[in-house]
Design an enzyme around this catalytic site. Structure first.
Site, PDB file in Angstrom:
ATOM      1  N   SER A 265      47.172  42.093  29.915  1.00  0.00           N
ATOM      2  CA  SER A 265      47.703  43.062  28.861  1.00  0.00           C
ATOM      3  C   SER A 265      47.225  44.490  29.051  1.00  0.00           C
ATOM      4  CB  SER A 265      47.870  42.596  27.483  1.00  0.00           C
ATOM      5  OG  SER A 265      48.487  43.844  26.835  1.00  0.00           O
TER       6      SER A 265
ATOM      7  N   LYS B  76      57.523  35.574  20.250  1.00  0.00           N
ATOM      8  CA  LYS B  76      58.190  36.769  19.287  1.00  0.00           C
ATOM      9  C   LYS B  76      59.335  36.041  18.356  1.00  0.00           C
ATOM     10  CE  LYS B  76      58.202  40.546  22.653  1.00  0.00           C
ATOM     11  NZ  LYS B  76      58.976  41.573  23.325  1.00  0.00           N
TER      12      LYS B  76
ATOM     13  N   ASN C  96      57.793  41.893  17.539  1.00  0.00           N
ATOM     14  CA  ASN C  96      56.738  42.145  18.204  1.00  0.00           C
ATOM     15  C   ASN C  96      55.644  42.846  17.574  1.00  0.00           C
ATOM     16  OD1 ASN C  96      57.737  44.774  18.184  1.00  0.00           O
ATOM     17  ND2 ASN C  96      56.757  45.449  20.118  1.00  0.00           N
TER      18      ASN C  96
ATOM     19  N   ASP D  21      59.997  47.288  20.166  1.00  0.00           N
ATOM     20  CA  ASP D  21      60.556  47.579  21.323  1.00  0.00           C
ATOM     21  C   ASP D  21      61.790  48.103  21.546  1.00  0.00           C
ATOM     22  OD1 ASP D  21      58.660  45.632  22.849  1.00  0.00           O
ATOM     23  OD2 ASP D  21      59.593  44.003  22.405  1.00  0.00           O
TER      24      ASP D  21
ATOM     25  N   ALA E 111      68.883  38.687  30.422  1.00  0.00           N
ATOM     26  CA  ALA E 111      69.413  38.610  29.285  1.00  0.00           C
ATOM     27  C   ALA E 111      68.298  37.817  28.245  1.00  0.00           C
ATOM     28  CB  ALA E 111      70.723  37.614  29.164  1.00  0.00           C
TER      29      ALA E 111
ATOM     30  N   TYR F 101      55.992  47.188  34.736  1.00  0.00           N
ATOM     31  CA  TYR F 101      54.890  48.441  34.264  1.00  0.00           C
ATOM     32  C   TYR F 101      54.770  49.162  35.572  1.00  0.00           C
ATOM     33  CZ  TYR F 101      54.650  45.497  30.369  1.00  0.00           C
ATOM     34  OH  TYR F 101      54.902  44.592  28.996  1.00  0.00           O
TER      35      TYR F 101
HETATM   36  P1  NAP Z   1      62.297  36.387  29.298  1.00  0.00           P
HETATM   37  O1  NAP Z   1      62.811  36.486  27.698  1.00  0.00           O
HETATM   38  O2  NAP Z   1      61.592  35.342  29.692  1.00  0.00           O
HETATM   39  O3  NAP Z   1      63.704  36.780  30.039  1.00  0.00           O
HETATM   40  C1  NAP Z   1      63.597  36.779  31.522  1.00  0.00           C
HETATM   41  C2  NAP Z   1      64.910  37.253  31.845  1.00  0.00           C
HETATM   42  O4  NAP Z   1      64.902  37.264  33.426  1.00  0.00           O
HETATM   43  C3  NAP Z   1      65.977  36.007  31.867  1.00  0.00           C
HETATM   44  O5  NAP Z   1      67.137  36.637  31.676  1.00  0.00           O
HETATM   45  C4  NAP Z   1      65.945  35.173  32.908  1.00  0.00           C
HETATM   46  O6  NAP Z   1      67.154  34.504  33.280  1.00  0.00           O
HETATM   47  C5  NAP Z   1      65.738  36.332  33.994  1.00  0.00           C
HETATM   48  N1  NAP Z   1      65.118  35.936  35.149  1.00  0.00           N
HETATM   49  C6  NAP Z   1      63.842  35.474  35.098  1.00  0.00           C
HETATM   50  N2  NAP Z   1      63.236  35.037  36.415  1.00  0.00           N
HETATM   51  C7  NAP Z   1      64.248  35.388  37.171  1.00  0.00           C
HETATM   52  C8  NAP Z   1      64.744  35.017  38.840  1.00  0.00           C
HETATM   53  N3  NAP Z   1      63.522  34.735  39.299  1.00  0.00           N
HETATM   54  N4  NAP Z   1      65.966  35.435  39.003  1.00  0.00           N
HETATM   55  C9  NAP Z   1      66.604  36.004  38.302  1.00  0.00           C
HETATM   56  N5  NAP Z   1      66.567  36.026  36.998  1.00  0.00           N
HETATM   57  C10 NAP Z   1      65.436  35.777  36.453  1.00  0.00           C
HETATM   58  O7  NAP Z   1      61.356  37.950  29.504  1.00  0.00           O
HETATM   59  P2  NAP Z   1      61.271  39.064  28.630  1.00  0.00           P
HETATM   60  O8  NAP Z   1      60.466  39.086  27.597  1.00  0.00           O
HETATM   61  O9  NAP Z   1      62.847  39.447  28.382  1.00  0.00           O
HETATM   62  O10 NAP Z   1      60.762  40.030  29.909  1.00  0.00           O
HETATM   63  C11 NAP Z   1      61.616  40.417  30.902  1.00  0.00           C
HETATM   64  C12 NAP Z   1      60.867  41.425  31.703  1.00  0.00           C
HETATM   65  O11 NAP Z   1      60.801  42.657  31.017  1.00  0.00           O
HETATM   66  C13 NAP Z   1      59.374  41.254  32.072  1.00  0.00           C
HETATM   67  O12 NAP Z   1      59.101  41.648  33.455  1.00  0.00           O
HETATM   68  C14 NAP Z   1      58.490  41.966  31.169  1.00  0.00           C
HETATM   69  O13 NAP Z   1      57.192  42.088  31.754  1.00  0.00           O
HETATM   70  C15 NAP Z   1      59.269  43.098  31.230  1.00  0.00           C
HETATM   71  N6  NAP Z   1      59.223  43.711  29.708  1.00  0.00           N
HETATM   72  C16 NAP Z   1      58.794  44.945  29.592  1.00  0.00           C
HETATM   73  C17 NAP Z   1      58.595  45.629  28.359  1.00  0.00           C
HETATM   74  C18 NAP Z   1      57.843  47.012  28.376  1.00  0.00           C
HETATM   75  O14 NAP Z   1      57.299  47.381  27.361  1.00  0.00           O
HETATM   76  N7  NAP Z   1      57.953  47.806  29.353  1.00  0.00           N
HETATM   77  C19 NAP Z   1      58.454  44.960  27.064  1.00  0.00           C
HETATM   78  C20 NAP Z   1      59.060  43.634  27.293  1.00  0.00           C
HETATM   79  C21 NAP Z   1      59.283  42.855  28.561  1.00  0.00           C
HETATM   80  P3  NAP Z   1      67.444  33.079  32.566  1.00  0.00           P
HETATM   81  O15 NAP Z   1      68.153  33.619  31.389  1.00  0.00           O
HETATM   82  O16 NAP Z   1      68.468  32.517  33.857  1.00  0.00           O
HETATM   83  O17 NAP Z   1      66.194  32.485  32.474  1.00  0.00           O
END
Ligand code: NAP
Length: 291
Positions: free
Chosen positions: A20, A71, A94, A110, A135, A231
């Site tokens: 992190s 979360k 968060n 967020d 999603a 990031y």
């Molecule tokens: P999450 O709840 O685990 O959701 C992941 C999403 O990505 C789901 O929709 C999942 O699909 C899809 N996915 C995962 N692996 C995949 C693959 N190989 N091929 C196609 N789809 C895939 O995670 P999250 O918290 O939403 O985070 C998602 C991303 O956003 C991460 O990379 C995280 O680092 C980033 N993020 C950034 C911030 C920021 O402040 N910049 C904040 C939060 C998150 P399924 O539904 O089919 O599993």
């Protein structure tokens, strides 16, 4: 200042939190104000989550951030939930703020963090046609924020349809409804939605390896703003810029959600520039690898 700053805040999450950027960012904020405090990492198993949250009530802790996979699970463990955005409806907290009497408030920074990051890049989402990839938890926060910000349409593309449908149901129930559809990423509907889109958000981890793209790159066009929540620069972002589009990686959202958390804990303005610089320096150092 003493040699060991007091831990007053930290991050509750799974084992991946060791990477992190939040400690660098919040420690920079404490340093800005000359506070002898620091931010810790608290990797926490699901079975230990309740105990971790109870511990926030005691001592001189200001609060915590919460990330995947906890979360949603922290909601019943805090006393009050934020209403703007509606943490209960979003089912995602968060940030936990400890009040002086030990009560805990659960917030979601967020959602405003994402909108502030778009604003910092000069993109106004009002009236936008949006394609949202993913999603999961981050996509829910993005969709919630965008729906409340007055977008015109939203197409959610996710590899499994059920979470995309659940996201649309959430919007129908709680958010001013844009025209919203769920599409399969491999269907021709993605190309049509991309043709109309003015905003593309990647809320999947695809691209974290700096190799893959979540959509075919030939769908990118110059009228797009691309927000990749990862990031770092990604193949998607680089290709978008090459095609004349504008874009932003996820660092600014991280900084903005962190700034809002700091303000809630410390009750003073976040030194956003210092926080951004610290997060960026740590990220860039990690990308170079140990020397
Ligand atoms: P999450 O709840 O685990 O959701 C992941 C999403 O990505 C789901 O929709 C999942 O699909 C899809 N996915 C995962 N692996 C995949 C693959 N190989 N091929 C196609 N789809 C895939 O995670 P999250 O918290 O939403 O985070 C998602 C991303 O956003 C991460 O990379 C995280 O680092 C980033 N993020 C950034 C911030 C920021 O402040 N910049 C904040 C939060 C998150 P399924 O539904 O089919 O599993």
């Amino acid at each position: 200042m003493s040699s060991t700053p007091m831990v007053t805040t930290g991050l509750i999450g799974g084992s991946s939190i060791v990477r992190s950027l939040s400690p660098a960012m919040h420690n920079a904020a404490f340093a800005f104000y000359g506070l002898d405090e620091c931010y810790a990492l608290w990797p926490t198993e699901a079975s230990a989550l309740a105990g971790r949250v109870v511990a926030l009530r005691e001592g001189r802790l200001r609060g915590a951030n919460v990330t995947i996979p906890h979360k949603a699970a922290v909601l019943p463990l805090v006393d009050v939930l934020g209403e703007e955005p509606d943490v209960r409806a979003l089912d995602a907290c968060n940030t936990i703020v400890r009040h002086d009497d030990g009560t805990l408030l659960g917030l979601n920074t967020d959602v405003p963090g994402f909108l502030r990051a778009l604003g910092a890049a000069g993109f106004d989402p009002r009236g936008a046609d949006v394609v949202l990839l993913g999603a999961g938890g981050a996509a829910r926060a993005v969709a919630w924020g965008l729906a409340h910000a007055g977008i015109r349409s939203l197409a959610v593309a996710n590899r499994s349809i059920a979470p995309a449908e659940a996201l649309l149901a959430l919007l129908r129930r709680y958010a001013p409804a844009p025209r919203a559809t769920a599409i399969a990423p491999e269907s021709p509907d993605l190309a049509s939605a991309m043709g109309r889109a003015t905003l593309l958000v990647n809320a999947t981890p695809i691209g974290a390896d700096d190799q893959a793209s979540p959509i075919p790159l030939d769908l990118l066009h110059p009228d797009l703003f691309v927000s990749d929540l990862l990031y770092r620069s990604t193949p998607l972002l680089r290709a978008a810029i090459e095609r004349g589009a504008r874009g932003q990686d996820g660092l600014e959202m991280l900084v903005q959600q962190g700034a809002l958390a700091f303000e809630a804990w410390a009750n003073r303005p976040a030194p956003v520039d210092d926080m951004r610089q610290a997060a960026q320096a740590t990220r860039d150092g990690e990308m170079k690898g140990p020397s």
